[in-house]
Write a protein that holds these residues in place. Structure first.
Motif, PDB file in Angstrom:
ATOM      1  N   PHE A 224       0.822  -1.209   0.000  1.00 53.96           N
ATOM      2  CA  PHE A 224       0.000   0.000   0.000  1.00 53.96           C
ATOM      3  C   PHE A 224       0.856   1.259   0.000  1.00 53.96           C
ATOM      4  O   PHE A 224       1.833   1.353   0.745  1.00 53.96           O
ATOM      5  N   ALA A 225       0.479   2.197  -0.868  1.00 57.55           N
ATOM      6  CA  ALA A 225       1.185   3.477  -0.921  1.00 57.55           C
ATOM      7  C   ALA A 225       0.596   4.437   0.117  1.00 57.55           C
ATOM      8  O   ALA A 225       1.276   5.319   0.613  1.00 57.55           O
ATOM      9  N   ILE A 226      -0.692   4.248   0.404  1.00 61.82           N
ATOM     10  CA  ILE A 226      -1.381   5.048   1.427  1.00 61.82           C
ATOM     11  C   ILE A 226      -2.082   4.076   2.367  1.00 61.82           C
ATOM     12  O   ILE A 226      -2.786   3.171   1.921  1.00 61.82           O
ATOM     13  N   HIS A 227      -1.864   4.281   3.681  1.00 60.43           N
ATOM     14  CA  HIS A 227      -2.462   3.376   4.671  1.00 60.43           C
ATOM     15  C   HIS A 227      -3.459   4.136   5.532  1.00 60.43           C
ATOM     16  O   HIS A 227      -3.081   5.143   6.139  1.00 60.43           O
ATOM     17  N   ASP A 228      -4.671   3.659   5.563  1.00 57.44           N
ATOM     18  CA  ASP A 228      -5.666   4.178   6.521  1.00 57.44           C
ATOM     19  C   ASP A 228      -5.608   5.680   6.739  1.00 57.44           C
ATOM     20  O   ASP A 228      -5.445   6.149   7.859  1.00 57.44           O
ATOM     21  N   PHE A 229      -5.759   6.415   5.682  1.00 55.75           N
ATOM     22  CA  PHE A 229      -5.644   7.869   5.762  1.00 55.75           C
ATOM     23  C   PHE A 229      -7.014   8.438   6.098  1.00 55.75           C
ATOM     24  O   PHE A 229      -7.958   8.333   5.318  1.00 55.75           O
ATOM     25  N   SER A 230      -7.107   9.031   7.276  1.00 59.28           N
ATOM     26  CA  SER A 230      -8.401   9.594   7.695  1.00 59.28           C
ATOM     27  C   SER A 230      -8.216  11.026   8.159  1.00 59.28           C
ATOM     28  O   SER A 230      -7.316  11.299   8.965  1.00 59.28           O
ATOM     29  N   ILE A 231      -9.036  11.889   7.661  1.00 61.52           N
ATOM     30  CA  ILE A 231      -8.972  13.286   8.107  1.00 61.52           C
ATOM     31  C   ILE A 231     -10.283  13.975   7.741  1.00 61.52           C
ATOM     32  O   ILE A 231     -10.922  13.628   6.741  1.00 61.52           O
ATOM     33  N   THR A 232     -10.690  14.909   8.571  1.00 59.77           N
ATOM     34  CA  THR A 232     -11.865  15.718   8.259  1.00 59.77           C
ATOM     35  C   THR A 232     -11.396  17.151   8.047  1.00 59.77           C
ATOM     36  O   THR A 232     -10.796  17.744   8.940  1.00 59.77           O
ATOM     37  N   ILE A 233     -11.644  17.659   6.858  1.00 59.58           N
ATOM     38  CA  ILE A 233     -11.218  19.018   6.531  1.00 59.58           C
ATOM     39  C   ILE A 233     -12.472  19.887   6.520  1.00 59.58           C
ATOM     40  O   ILE A 233     -13.424  19.621   5.767  1.00 59.58           O
ATOM     41  N   ALA A 234     -12.445  20.882   7.370  1.00 53.93           N
ATOM     42  CA  ALA A 234     -13.655  21.708   7.528  1.00 53.93           C
ATOM     43  C   ALA A 234     -13.839  22.649   6.337  1.00 53.93           C
ATOM     44  O   ALA A 234     -12.902  22.904   5.588  1.00 53.93           O
ATOM     45  N   ASP A 235     -15.054  23.141   6.204  1.00 54.26           N
ATOM     46  CA  ASP A 235     -15.366  24.120   5.149  1.00 54.26           C
ATOM     47  C   ASP A 235     -14.456  25.340   5.316  1.00 54.26           C
ATOM     48  O   ASP A 235     -14.277  25.842   6.421  1.00 54.26           O
ATOM     49  N   ARG A 236     -13.855  25.785   4.238  1.00 55.94           N
ATOM     50  CA  ARG A 236     -13.001  26.976   4.181  1.00 55.94           C
ATOM     51  C   ARG A 236     -11.693  26.833   4.960  1.00 55.94           C
ATOM     52  O   ARG A 236     -11.045  27.820   5.273  1.00 55.94           O
ATOM     53  N   GLU A 237     -11.360  25.602   5.289  1.00 49.27           N
ATOM     54  CA  GLU A 237     -10.091  25.391   5.995  1.00 49.27           C
ATOM     55  C   GLU A 237      -8.952  25.313   4.980  1.00 49.27           C
ATOM     56  O   GLU A 237      -9.149  24.862   3.849  1.00 49.27           O
ATOM     57  N   PHE A 238      -7.781  25.756   5.380  1.00 44.36           N
ATOM     58  CA  PHE A 238      -6.585  25.641   4.533  1.00 44.36           C
ATOM     59  C   PHE A 238      -5.718  24.575   5.170  1.00 44.36           C
ATOM     60  O   PHE A 238      -5.138  24.787   6.228  1.00 44.36           O
ATOM     61  N   ILE A 239      -5.689  23.414   4.531  1.00 43.19           N
ATOM     62  CA  ILE A 239      -4.921  22.309   5.120  1.00 43.19           C
ATOM     63  C   ILE A 239      -3.721  22.005   4.229  1.00 43.19           C
ATOM     64  O   ILE A 239      -3.816  22.056   3.009  1.00 43.19           O
ATOM     65  N   VAL A 240      -2.603  21.746   4.862  1.00 44.63           N
ATOM     66  CA  VAL A 240      -1.378  21.489   4.106  1.00 44.63           C
ATOM     67  C   VAL A 240      -0.906  20.061   4.381  1.00 44.63           C
ATOM     68  O   VAL A 240      -0.750  19.675   5.542  1.00 44.63           O
ATOM     69  N   LEU A 241      -0.731  19.288   3.304  1.00 47.15           N
ATOM     70  CA  LEU A 241      -0.132  17.958   3.449  1.00 47.15           C
ATOM     71  C   LEU A 241       1.358  18.133   3.203  1.00 47.15           C
ATOM     72  O   LEU A 241       1.765  18.591   2.128  1.00 47.15           O
ATOM     73  N   VAL A 242       2.151  17.794   4.187  1.00 47.22           N
ATOM     74  CA  VAL A 242       3.589  18.016   4.056  1.00 47.22           C
ATOM     75  C   VAL A 242       4.329  16.726   4.390  1.00 47.22           C
ATOM     76  O   VAL A 242       3.888  15.936   5.220  1.00 47.22           O
ATOM     77  N   GLY A 243       5.423  16.527   3.703  1.00 47.82           N
ATOM     78  CA  GLY A 243       6.228  15.325   3.962  1.00 47.82           C
ATOM     79  C   GLY A 243       7.316  15.228   2.921  1.00 47.82           C
ATOM     80  O   GLY A 243       7.308  15.971   1.933  1.00 47.82           O
ATOM     81  N   PRO A 244       8.244  14.311   3.129  1.00 51.36           N
ATOM     82  CA  PRO A 244       9.339  14.179   2.161  1.00 51.36           C
ATOM     83  C   PRO A 244       8.851  13.585   0.841  1.00 51.36           C
ATOM     84  O   PRO A 244       7.728  13.054   0.767  1.00 51.36           O
ATOM     85  N   SER A 245       9.670  13.637  -0.191  1.00 47.38           N
ATOM     86  CA  SER A 245       9.300  13.072  -1.493  1.00 47.38           C
ATOM     87  C   SER A 245       8.950  11.593  -1.335  1.00 47.38           C
ATOM     88  O   SER A 245       9.630  10.873  -0.601  1.00 47.38           O
TER      89      SER A 245
END
Lengths: 372, 276
Positions: free
Chosen positions: A18-39
């Motif tokens: 798996f390239a992505i494991h159990d990814f869970s997140i709730t992003i609220a309306d008008r929220e600015f969320i940043v996914l950050v991590g190494p290459s």
């Protein structure tokens, strides 16, 4: 309302790993969320799955309360800005920005006004007739952003939009994205490997590694309360220093023994560490939280001194490791020479204590699950 | 010594130009030279010009029928080959199109490219004969399609692979359906490649001789290469003017087509699309 909910999302290309494991997140309306991590940590894969450009192997994606797993990208009402600009080279700037609206059969007058409005915001009005190859890198990226905003999408996805720009332009565009965000006020999901962008842009940051979420929190939370050694090392420039130490209890009080020097931990850490057994730990200290001074309990030798203008980064050999100490230039007028002996002290309030075995932060915070 | 070197270069250059240009000039000169100037010692430049060979070509040899046959075979086979070849190449290069026949199809293209065209003559002859097509132009047309589709696919696959996929992703998010994406984004970007294969495929179909000589049996269905061959081999063997006029007439449509297609051979069409 344009919330985005990812529930136990998994992605596999070969049905084995798996390239992505159990990814869970709730992003609220008008929220600015940043996914950050190494290459290679999977952040762009997550973004592509939200966009519908990649299939979701397992889990559920909701945009605005609607299940989107099998909905085509064009029906998700999202816009995306790519790292590579991805402009249509055979169309003018106007054509690029109007393309999506034309596909939606928007009336001509409305297309014209929306494109001109976006061009005005982004300072592209005088370039509307030009082809992408006649524009600079910064202008091309503006066109890419303009193409996204004319559509008035529910969700704005940005995949490392500033990575191809030089340092000066990147800083400028970063502040423009912030202004833009205030102006269009929609939900943003922004992918970057640059922690400065993450810290400055995001309402919340999602730190990722190997397809897993390491920590989610506000920039301040992630910076001051990292959940594990990876997050602690990834967020912050220069990187956090790590020392081998022992967590000890002396007279019922938690202390840190680093190289024989005992540092009594302050009251809030005493509370956060309650019920943690004494054990070998990795202590983390940010370079800016180390204080130089003759009265310091620790000593070391300066290897290299890097003068960066407002701060000096000292690379110091101490406690059997290399450590970086950030010193304000105004506090060190005479500078530092290689081989110079220095003494320094650590402030117990800013020491992070990680399990040597698991790499997890041993502190537990009162607000519940660590890192939200 | 330096002067000698320069003179040698110029001399070599002139020789090379003459060798490459002279045959074309001679063909043109012969096509407009009166018959009586073709006997004995023939001068380099015709002393008078005539169009009688061209007139004879169309009045006596029914060259206009051959021209029409060639245009029919070339343009129809080109249209079929382009539509199928370009679409197939696009589908083969994009991972989102998954189907079982992908690998066998790739293998078929490779086989057709590797084997010499003559290798297919016997099976094709048998097939066309059983279908009763040997008295028509269809075998010439189908054999051009057979050769041109794999060529177009093979050529366009490498072209599509170089087109930045981010542009397509962007168009999909912008709301383009698969067909809109293909026609409004991919095809315009692939125009230089399509222009190149169009020219090469048209040239192949226009000049195709191997299959036509075997499969096209009725003289009324002869294409230009077959008609030219008859001009060379029958009673007109010594009528060089007629043969030269036939040669010139066979080149003119190709020249016009190449000039037209060349407008689309614009290098760097995708400039500025993505960060290079």
């Amino acid at each position: 309302m344009s919330s985005v909910i990812l529930k136990n999302i998994r992605k596999s290309y070969d049905n084995e790993s798996f390239a992505i494991h159990d990814f869970s997140i709730t992003i609220a309306d008008r929220e600015f969320i940043v996914l950050v991590g190494p290459s290679g940590c999977g952040k762009s894969t997550v973004l592509n799955m939200i966009a519908g450009l990649e299939d979701i192997t397992d889990g559920e994606l909701f945009i605005d309360g609607e299940l989107m797993n099998d909905v085509e990208p064009q029906s998700r009402n999202i816009a995306m800005v790519f790292q590579s600009y991805a402009l249509y080279p055979h169309m003018s700037v106007f054509g690029n920005m109007a393309f999506a609206l034309k596909l939606q059969h928007t009336p001509k007058a409305e297309i014209d006004s929306r494109v001109r409005e976006a061009a005005e915001i982004l300072g592209l009005t005088k370039y509307l007739d030009r082809k992408p190859k006649e524009l600079s890198g910064g202008q091309r990226q503006r066109v890419a952003i303009g193409r996204a905003i004319v559509r008035k999408p529910k969700v704005f996805l940005m995949d490392e939009p500033l990575s191809n720009l030089d340092a000066k332009l990147r800083t400028q565009m970063r502040s423009e994205i912030l202004k833009l965000r205030r102006r269009i006020n929609t939900t943003f999901i922004y992918v970057t490997h640059d922690q400065t962008e993450a810290m400055t842009l995001g309402d919340r940051i999602v730190v990722m590694k190997d397809g897993r979420i390491q920590q989610t929190g506000t920039p301040q939370e992630v910076y001051s309360r990292p959940t594990n050694i990876f997050t602690a090392g990834f967020i912050g420039t220069p990187q956090m220093n790590f020392l081998d130490a022992e967590l000890e209890i002396r007279d019922g009080i938690y202390c840190l023994n680093a190289g024989g020097v005992i540092t009594v931990l302050p009251q809030d850490k005493q509370n956060n560490l309650r019920s943690v057994n004494p054990q070998p730990v990795t202590a983390g200290v940010r370079p800016e939280h180390i204080t130089l001074g003759d009265g310091g309990k620790f000593s070391g030798t300066v290897d290299i001194s890097e003068h960066l203008g407002s701060t000096i980064h000292l690379h110091v050999s101490t406690l059997g490791t290399d450590m970086i100490i950030a010193v304000q230039t105004m506090n060190a007028q005479k500078g530092f020479a290689s081989g110079e002996k220095i003494s320094y002290s650590l402030d117990g309030r800013f020491i992070h204590i990680f399990s040597k075995e698991t790499g997890k932060n041993l502190e537990r915070y009162d607000y519940g699950t660590f890192g939200l | 010594m330096k002067l000698f070197g320069k003179s040698a270069k110029i001399f070599t250059g002139i020789i090379l130009v003459l060798v490459s240009v002279f045959p074309s000039y001679w063909l043109l000169a012969m096509s407009v030279r009166p018959m009586d100037e073709m006997r004995g010692r023939i001068s380099l430049i015709p002393s008078s010009l005539t169009l009688e060979h061209f007139r004879n070509l169309f009045t006596e040899k029914d060259f206009s029928r051959a021209l029409a046959n060639s245009l029919q075979v070339s343009l129809i086979s080109l249209a079929f080959s382009l539509v199928f070849g370009v679409c197939a190449a696009y589908v083969l290069t994009r991972q989102r199109f998954r189907f079982r026949a992908k690998k066998p199809f790739n293998f078929w293209i490779l086989i057709v490219r590797i084997l010499p065209p003559v290798a297919f003559t016997i099976p094709l002859y048998t097939m066309f004969n059983r279908l009763g097509l040997l008295s028509t132009k269809i075998p010439a047309l189908l054999s051009c399609i057979l050769i041109n589709i794999p060529f177009i696919v093979w050529f366009m696959v490498s072209f599509f692979q170089r087109l930045p996929e981010d542009i397509e992703k962007s168009a999909r998010i912008d709301g383009a359906s698969e067909w809109q994406l293909f026609t409004r984004i991919v095809l315009p970007l692939a125009a230089p490649g399509i222009a190149a294969v169009t020219m090469l495929s048209f040239l192949y179909a226009w000049n195709e001789y191997t299959y036509s000589i075997i499969f096209v049996q009725s003289p009324k269905n002869y294409t230009i290469p077959l008609t030219l061959a008859t001009l060379n081999s029958e009673d007109s063997l010594t009528n060089f003017g007629l043969v030269a006029a036939g040669g010139i007439m066979s080149v003119l449509p190709v020249l016009a087509f190449v000039v037209f297609a060349q407008n689309y051979l614009i290098a760097g069409l995708s400039g500025g699309a993505v960060k290079e």
